[in-house]
Enzyme design. Structure first.
Site, short mmCIF file in Angstrom:
data_model
loop_
_atom_site.label_atom_id
_atom_site.label_comp_id
_atom_site.label_asym_id
_atom_site.label_seq_id
_atom_site.Cartn_x
_atom_site.Cartn_y
_atom_site.Cartn_z
CB THR A 238 -0.98 0.34 1.05
OG1 THR A 238 -0.31 0.05 2.44
CG2 THR A 238 -1.78 -1.14 1.30
CG ASP A 239 1.03 6.18 -0.75
OD1 ASP A 239 1.82 6.13 -0.05
OD2 ASP A 239 0.78 6.84 -1.78
CD1 TRP A 240 4.29 4.94 5.63
CD2 TRP A 240 4.30 4.02 3.77
NE1 TRP A 240 5.41 4.43 5.42
CE2 TRP A 240 5.51 3.75 4.12
CE3 TRP A 240 4.11 3.45 2.36
CZ2 TRP A 240 6.40 2.51 3.66
CZ3 TRP A 240 5.12 2.46 1.97
CH2 TRP A 240 5.95 2.24 2.63
N GLY A 241 -0.94 4.33 4.89
CA GLY A 241 -2.23 4.41 5.04
C GLY A 241 -3.24 4.20 4.18
CB ALA A 242 -3.19 3.13 0.82
#
Length: 805
Positions: A238-242
């Site tokens: 994931t992108d960070w927090g996605a």
């Protein structure tokens, strides 16, 4: 299994996973910190570190912050993607990748989170500096080169942000609504090229939704297209927090949640396995890919040659500098009596973008110092700030000082551009104008006697209505820590301006079809312009010509092109042209090959880039440049067939210096039995409701209702309530405070990015990025209360306590 980078992966990974219990497998699917992937020490697999970013390492100590505002280890800040894209130089970009890989190996980083290659749909995108081009072929070829360079050092690369992440506003919750053909031809093709030509170890999914489904759980994107069609065999993170619905993500092939959320989704994954909603086979497939990444990752350290990398960065900055106009004033003659250098960026350079990609440079060149060094003591070099480097604005006192400095000068070099608060990750630009004070100063300086050379430092294109009043305009983008050195090398002719525009510069942003739907609504953006992006719009029938066209860039020498020809039959052809340097100095040129379908039964752009090559020639030398085209160069995505088809008929193969500077048009006939389903052309370059619905093949979706509040509601939406306004204020205040701890006195761009990320991001992000301090049951209880159901909030808490025993 051994990849082309020489790293071995997969040997025994499945067997390791087969021997793990469910709890351990689930834990593997989430990082153990902000930038750390959990290891299996009992199997000899230590944890590994990953690091931003695309143009230099931002390797923080373990436990570092996500937003990129904290301190990091020094590393070479190479030119940003906007600059590297303008080099059109595959070999040079690969060399930069090699250097990045070396520095990663020196710092103990296993995977570099880059390159980024999202299409520049609109020039006001806040993260334009981090992406390569408006064209998917150029983006894909250069991104692939970067990946090959990084991975040649046994370090993993990560293509991002997959997919259709083309602006920053509400990027964590917005739904990109795009028709299938446009998705395939424009927004996925670059990723396809990079995946198939470089075999990246990892791919990072985007924050946004694509046609109603979060990219983090989009089975068609992550499995059907990426793995089944393109053959990707690496890991998706994931992108960070996605991460949104973690169960749906695992089923879709999303392997790794980053950063580690301290088990935020563990209970949901366990329950799904127990109920049969998620199978052990699906869990094992993701866990196996995490183990494969751990196995192939390099853990030995080397020494990096940071001095050599600085020199490479300087060469790359010059190679990406685009000479937009020149009346002959450049290159400058060093034997002048007086040079006036005006503009704060000459002393306080703007050299990289704001956000998670910020690099702590090993050193930093400054143009003013280097100009003085270059000309020596016999030439007077005077300096005036002209504008404030933080805001980019000027005032009467600064303007008066600048005009006085220009008096009696042989030449005025104005170093201007965009300050960081005007363009950054996290928010989009509101205008393509330079700050008004800079524009006024340029106009005033242009009216004086001394020739004016405007040097721009900016991550995205700017309006330049003043360009024809300057003696020369040099676009240097954000050139990295050695950007000022590359700039000065070009100004004095120690290096040539090697850049060609990788993105069009419009006369005005209002001309662009995408501008009518940019950035769209907070929850939805409609790509009604379809393929009419960049030169595909400017060069179209009904389009508005660009101020400076895609592929444009001047040189200090002259090139003659001749003997253009086409060899081959059908869709397998080779285009060749002789390029001769007819000038008195060495230089480079870029051969661009476009294809036009003259008999299309579907709406197609006037022409599309299908090949390119950069050629370097000494004075008087010549070379035959050959570019091979294949079936895809002539193909169109057919929605009914769900495949690439080639329509029989007449094509033009165009040899050009830019999208509008055409050297030769070579007629070519293609025979094919493919039957392309006809598609009606819209009445204008922006589809109306009926046309867009027809192109989508369904009704235009409506954005979701704001109530009831849920995990994907934003703080901004909660602000519609009194309690929400209080909560939002406190959360943002805490976020800015945390940024201040990680990075003393955060600048305006950082504060704006943090504020936007917190207010426009989904509430689930507060859980995922809290390091375990906030859990989903507490968030769910809060949401019940916000929805006017206090009893429901109590029930959520009781249920959570019951599950914990």
């Amino acid at each position: 299994m051994t990849n082309n980078d020489g790293a071995t992966k997969g040997d025994g990974a499945k067997e390791i996973v087969d021997g793990l219990d469910r709890r351990t497998k689930i834990r593997l699917l989430s990082g153990s910190g902000m930038f750390q992937v959990r290891g299996l020490p009992e199997h000899g697999l230590d944890p590994i570190d990953v690091s931003d970013g695309p143009h230099g390492l931002r390797h923080q100590s373990r436990g570092g912050d996500h937003l990129g505002v904290g301190g990091s280890n020094p590393a070479t800040c190479f030119p940003t993607a906007a600059t590297l894209g303008s080099t059109w130089d595959v070999e040079l970009v690969e060399q930069v990748g090699v250097a990045l890989g070396e520095e990663a190996a020196a710092q103990g980083v296993a995977v570099i989170l880059g390159p980024g290659l999202n299409i520049k749909r609109h020039p006001a995108g806040g993260r334009s500096f981090e992406y390569l081009s408006e064209d998917p072929l150029l983006s894909g070829k250069l991104a692939g080169a970067m990946v090959r360079g990084i991975q040649s050092q046994g370090i993993g690369a990560c293509l991002k942000h997959y997919a259709v992440n083309n602006h920053e506003s509400h990027r964590l919750v917005v739904d990109a609504v795009v028709d299938e053909r446009t998705l395939r031809e424009l927004y996925l093709t670059g990723f396809e090229i990079a995946v198939q030509e470089s075999s990246p170890w990892t791919v990072m999914c985007a924050y946004n939704l694509v046609n109603g489904v979060y990219a983090s759980e989009h089975h068609e994107l992550l499995q059907t297209i990426l793995r089944d069609e393109w053959g990707f065999d690496g890991l998706v993170m994931t992108d960070w927090g996605a991460a949104n619905d973690r169960v749906a993500g695992v089923k879709a092939g999303l392997d790794l949640e980053m950063p580690g959320s301290r088990g935020a989704f563990d209970d949901e994954l366990t329950s799904a396995l127990e109920s049969g909603a998620l199978t052990d086979e699906e869990l094992d497939a993701c866990a196996t890919r995490v183990v494969e990444l751990l196995q192939r990752s390099r853990r030995d350290r080397i020494e990096a040659d940071y001095d050599a990398h600085h020199d490479l960065a300087r060469r790359a900055a010059a190679a990406g500098a685009v000479l937009l106009t020149n009346d002959g004033i450049l290159p400058l003659a060093p034997a002048m009596s007086k040079i006036a250098v005006i503009g704060a960026f000459a002393e306080s350079p703007r050299y990289q973008g704001a956000g998670s990609s910020q690099v702590r440079p090993t050193r930093l060149d400054r143009a003013l110092d280097l100009i003085r060094e270059r000309v020596g003591p016999d030439t007077e070099v005077v300096f005036a700030r002209g504008f404030d480097p933080e805001s980019g604005e000027s005032d009467a006192e600064l303007r008066s000082e600048a005009l006085a400095s220009a008096e009696g000068a042989d030449v005025v070099v104005f170093c201007g551009g965009l300050p960081a608060p005007m363009e950054s990750e996290g928010f989009d630009r509101t205008t393509l104008d330079l700050p008004a004070g800079q524009v006024a100063l340029i106009e005033a300086l242009a009216a004086r006697r001394a020739p004016l050379v405007v040097v721009l430092s900016n991550g995205g294109v700017v309006h330049a209505p003043w360009a024809d009043r300057a003696a020369a305009v040099l676009e240097c983008w954000l050139g990295g820590q050695a950007g000022a050195g590359g700039m000065v090398d070009v100004l004095f002719g120690d290096a040539e301006p090697g850049g060609r525009l990788a993105e069009s510069v419009p006369e005005h942003v209002a001309h662009l079809p995408a501008d009518l739907n940019f950035p769209g609504r907070p929850r939805q953006v409609e790509y009604r312009e379809a393929m009419a992006v960049g030169y595909r719009f400017h060069d179209a029938k009904g389009g508005v010509p660009a101020n400076f066209a895609f592929g444009h860039g001047l040189s200090y020498t002259n090139f003659g092109w001749s003997e253009a020809k086409l060899e081959g039959t059908g869709t397998d052809v080779t285009v060749s042209v002789r390029v001769a340097n007819t000038g008195s100095r060495a230089g480079s040129d870029v051969v661009q090959v476009y294809v036009r379908d003259r008999e299309a039964t579907v709406p197609r752009p006037d022409k599309e880039l299908r090949g390119f090559a950069k050629v370097h020639l000494e004075a008087g030398a010549s070379e035959v440049v050959s570019i091979t085209l294949d079936r895809r160069a002539f193909a169109v995505w057919d929605v009914e067939a769900h495949d690439w088809l080639v329509e029989a008929g007449a094509f033009d193969v165009i040899v050009a210096r830019s999208s509008v500077d055409i050297v030769a048009v070579l007629a070519h006939q293609v025979e094919s039995s493919d039957v392309v389903a006809p598609v009606a052309a819209p009445a204008t370059l922006v589809m109306d409701d009926a046309e867009f619905a027809e192109r989508l093949g369904r009704a235009i979706p409506q954005p979701p209702p704001l109530r009831p509040f849920n995990r994907n509601s934003t703080l901004q939406e909660l602000e519609s309530t009194r309690a929400g306004r209080i909560l939002s204020k406190q959360v943002v205040k805490a976020g800015i405070s945390q940024a201040s701890k990680e990075f003393p006195d955060p600048d305006a761009a950082t504060q704006a990015m943090v504020r936007a990320a917190l207010r426009e991001g989904p509430l689930r992000g507060l859980v995922l990025l809290s390091g375990g301090q906030l859990r989903f049951p507490a968030l769910d209880a809060m949401l019940e209360a916000f929805n006017g159901n206090p009893k429901g909030a109590v029930a959520v808490v009781r249920d959570s306590l019951r599950k914990k025993g």
